[in-house]
Scaffold this motif. Sequence first.
Motif, PDB file in Angstrom:
ATOM      1  N   VAL A   1       0.844  -1.196   0.000  1.00  0.00           N
ATOM      2  CA  VAL A   1       0.000   0.000   0.000  1.00  0.00           C
ATOM      3  C   VAL A   1       0.881   1.248   0.000  1.00  0.00           C
ATOM      4  N   ARG A   2       0.513   2.198  -0.832  1.00  0.00           N
ATOM      5  CA  ARG A   2       1.214   3.484  -0.806  1.00  0.00           C
ATOM      6  C   ARG A   2       0.596   4.320   0.307  1.00  0.00           C
ATOM      7  N   VAL A   3       1.300   4.451   1.396  1.00  0.00           N
ATOM      8  CA  VAL A   3       0.752   5.079   2.597  1.00  0.00           C
ATOM      9  C   VAL A   3       0.590   6.587   2.388  1.00  0.00           C
ATOM     10  N   GLN A   4      -0.580   7.117   2.768  1.00  0.00           N
ATOM     11  CA  GLN A   4      -0.870   8.545   2.614  1.00  0.00           C
ATOM     12  C   GLN A   4      -1.075   9.187   3.976  1.00  0.00           C
ATOM     13  N   VAL A   5      -0.477  10.348   4.156  1.00  0.00           N
ATOM     14  CA  VAL A   5      -0.685  11.095   5.393  1.00  0.00           C
ATOM     15  C   VAL A   5      -2.052  11.786   5.327  1.00  0.00           C
ATOM     16  N   LYS A   6      -2.808  11.730   6.424  1.00  0.00           N
ATOM     17  CA  LYS A   6      -4.119  12.401   6.457  1.00  0.00           C
ATOM     18  C   LYS A   6      -3.919  13.904   6.332  1.00  0.00           C
ATOM     19  N   SER A   7      -4.884  14.550   5.700  1.00  0.00           N
ATOM     20  CA  SER A   7      -4.707  15.977   5.428  1.00  0.00           C
ATOM     21  C   SER A   7      -4.639  16.806   6.716  1.00  0.00           C
TER      22      SER A   7
END
Lengths: 249, 313
Positions: A16-22
Motif C-alpha cells: 500500500v502506498r501510505v498517505q498522510v491524512k490531510s
Amino acid sequence: MDRILVGLKRVIDYNVRVQVKSDGTGVETDGVKMSINPFDEIALEEALRIKERGEANEVIAVSIGTSEAQQQLRTGLAMGADRAILVTADGYLDPLSVSRIFLSLAEKENAGLVMLGKQAIDGDNSQIAQMLAALWGRPQATFASGVTLDGDTARVVREIDAGLETVEVDLPAVISVDLRLNEPRYVKLPDIMKAKKKPLDEVALADLGIEAGPEVKELSYAPPEARQRGVMVEDVAGLVAALKDKGLA
Amino acid sequence: MAKVLIVAEHDGKTLNPSTAKCVACAASIDGAEIDIVVLAAAVGDIAAQAAEIAGVSRVLTVERAENEYPISAILAPQIAALAGDHTHVFGPSTTFGKDLMPHVAALLGVNQVSDIMSVESSHSFKRPVYAGNAIVTVEVAEGSVVVATVRVASYQAAAGGNSAAVEAASADVALPTHTRFVGLESGASDRPDLQTATSVVSGGRALGSEEDFDLIYKLADALNAGVGASRAAVDAGYCPNDMQVGQTGKIIAPDLYIAIGISGAIQHMTGIKDAGTIVAINKDEEAPIFEVADIGLVADLFKVVPELTSALS
Ligand SMILES: Cc1cc2nc3c(=O)[nH]c(=O)nc-3n(C[C@H](O)[C@H](O)[C@H](O)COP(=O)(O)OP(=O)(O)OC[C@H]3O[C@@H](n4cnc5c(N)ncnc54)[C@H](O)[C@@H]3O)c2cc1C
C-alpha cells in the motif's frame, strides 16, 4: 524447549502506498489492506520450522491491539501456530509497554524463545526485541538471518552493517528476524478451516497489570519532501555531459 | 541545560564516522554539552579519535576485556550506569546503535526515539515512519531522559580539530555471560565504504548473475564509488547482504547515486532519499525510479554500463 512465543503485528500491507491524512493526525487507514508485518511472518515461519524439527513442542502466536487483529492471528494459526493470544488494547501502545506485555506472557508461558520481527513496517522503530531482552535479563540476537538450536543454546547469524556476525546465546532468549531468514509458507484452504478450531484466547490489557511506559507523544504527521522528476538523456554521451554539468564527473 | 552522552561506535581500533554524525545531531540542540563514551577492550586509539571531534567536551572511557565485541547485553548496563546526570543518550541508527540503544532505554525505563532526522527542540524531534512515507514530529516529556538513535544519513559529520579531555570512567556493574561472540564474516573490500562514500553505484535484479554484477564493480571503480544493491539482487545472491540499500538495509546520502536495473520500489527509495543526484539506468521507461531520478537513461544496462565505464575511466 517447550514453547516459542511469536509476535504478529497487524500493519498496513507493504504494497500500500501510505498517505498522510490531510489534518496531520496520522495516516489513512480507511479501506486500506491490513496484513501481518512481513518480518513477523518470517519469525513465525522460523518458529514452525523449529517445532517441525522436533526442537520445540508448541508455537504460540501473540498479537496486541484491537479485536481486528484476530484476523492476523487466524492467519498465523493457519500457517501452523498451535494457539493464539490476543491482548486487547485500544489505541497506540508505546514500545516499552509492548515489551512489558511480552515479558509478562513469556514468563507466564515459560517461553524458551520469543521470536519477533526486527521492525514493524508502520512505526519502523525496531525496539521490542531489544527492550524485552533488557527487561527479561535474557540474551537478544537481533536481525537474524540464520538460527540453529543446540540443546540449551542457539547460534544466530546476524545481518549487520559490517557483514554477517555469529553469536551464541543461552536459552531462553529473544530473537528478532531479518528478511533473508526464510520464505514463509503459503496458507492452504484446509489449513484455514482447521485454524478456525484452534484456541484463540483474548486477554484484556488491564488484566495483565502492565504499567504504561513514559510516552513519546506524536504531535503531527507530514508527508516527506518529494523529490522532483529530473531530466532524461538519450545516451551515454548525454549522461556524461549531464554529470559534468553538475560537477559529478 | 541539555547534557548529551553519545555512545561511540567502533570496530575495536577505529571510530566509525557515525559517531561524528551523532555529535552533529547533538550539537543542534541549543546549548548542549556533549560527552562521548567509548567502551572497548583497548580504548586508547578510539578515544583519541573521539577527542578530536569538534564540539565534544569530554570522552569517557571504559576499558574492559568484556567490551571486545559489541554485545548489547554487556554494553547496555554500563551505559545505563554512566548515563548519570545526562539529559540525552544518543547512538547512531546503524545496526550497532539499533541493537544497543533500545536495550539502554529499557534499562532506564523509557521509550526510545528512533532515527532522529531533525531536532525541533531539546525534547522534540522529527523521524521517518512507514518506510519514509510519513514524517512524524514526536515529543518526549520534559524531565524524562531522551534515549535516541540518530539517522546518520541526515547529518554531516562534525568537524575535527578538537582535543577534548579523555577520562577513564568506571561502570561497576555485573555483566552477563549468556551471549557470546562467535565470529564475523566481513564483506570488507578496498572500495569506499557504502555508508560514507561520496558516490555510490547500485545494481538490481536486472544484473541477473553474480558474474554480471561485476559490471557494477567496474563502473564503481571508475568513479571511486562505493557499491550498493537492491534487496532483489542480494536475495538472488549476486552480492553480499551488507550492500543492501533501503528500508531494511543501509540508509545513505551520497552526492551521487547511480541505480542500475533497479525499479525504484518504495523500500529501496527510502534508503536514498537524501542523495544529492540520483541517476537511473533502466530499460523500462515506466519504471517508478524515473519519477524521482535527477538524470534518467532508458537503455539496456548490458550495453550502456560498459560504455559509461570506459567514458569515465
Ligand atoms: C518489508 C520489506 C522490506 C524491504 N526492504 C528493501 C530494502 O531495504 N531494499 C530494497 O532494495 N528492497 C527492499 N524490499 C524489496 C522491494 O519491495 C523490491 O522488491 C526490490 O527493491 C526490487 O529490487 P529490484 O529493483 O532490483 O528488482 P525489480 O523490481 O525486479 O526491478 C528490476 C528492474 O530492472 C529493469 N531491467 C531489467 N532488465 C534490464 C536491462 N537489461 N537493462 C536495464 N534495466 C533492466 C526492469 O525494468 C526493472 O525496473 C523490501 C520489501 C519488503 C516487503
